[in-house]
Scaffold this motif. Structure first.
Motif, short mmCIF file in Angstrom:
data_model
loop_
_atom_site.label_atom_id
_atom_site.label_comp_id
_atom_site.label_asym_id
_atom_site.label_seq_id
_atom_site.Cartn_x
_atom_site.Cartn_y
_atom_site.Cartn_z
N SER A 37 0.82 -1.22 0.00
CA SER A 37 0.00 0.00 0.00
C SER A 37 0.86 1.27 0.00
N PRO A 60 4.87 7.34 -2.22
CA PRO A 60 3.72 8.24 -2.18
C PRO A 60 4.00 9.52 -1.39
N THR A 79 0.21 6.68 -8.12
CA THR A 79 -0.36 5.44 -7.59
C THR A 79 -1.72 5.10 -8.22
N THR A 82 -0.54 3.51 -11.41
CA THR A 82 0.58 2.62 -11.06
C THR A 82 1.74 2.77 -12.05
#
Length: 123
Positions: A37, A60, A79, A82
């Motif tokens: 994540s 991130p 993200t 991706t």
């Protein structure tokens, strides 16, 4: 070409060789898939007869660029799509190299990379 050493984590670059002219900007694309994540993506450059050199990492919300690559090299981690495209400004002939996109972990159990060769033509 897709490198899959761990079925849950992979990076992919569809274009194997990319050619551009000196002085132009260029983008080298890399997409990834992971169950992490909070993914960490890395770029490395390997010149002819050289070894891979760490360029930058993105995660991130942040990242870092190694001092020797600051100014002309950067990447944006997205993200949602991706992807983590490498952007090079003001191409130089000396930028001709193989560029590796890698997904963490890069030195432990899993090493997911894909190579991209960049050729620069003089005008």
């Amino acid at each position: 070409l897709i490198w899959k050493w761990d079925p849950c984590n992979l990076v992919e670059q569809k274009t194997r060789v990319q050619t551009a002219f000196e002085g132009e900007p260029v983008t080298i694309n890399c997409t990834y898939s992971t169950t992490d994540s909070f993914p960490y993506l890395f770029w490395y450059q390997q010149e002819i007869k050289g070894y891979p050199r760490y360029m930058l990492k993105k995660f991130p919300g942040s990242g870092e660029v190694d001092k020797q690559f600051e100014g002309r090299f950067d990447a944006n981690l997205n993200t949602s799509t991706t992807s983590v495209p490498l952007m090079i400004k003001n191409l130089r002939v000396s930028d001709s190299a193989v560029y590796y996109c890698a997904l963490r972990p890069t030195v432990t159990n899993t090493f997911n990379t894909h190579t991209k060769t960049l050729q620069i033509n003089e005008p």
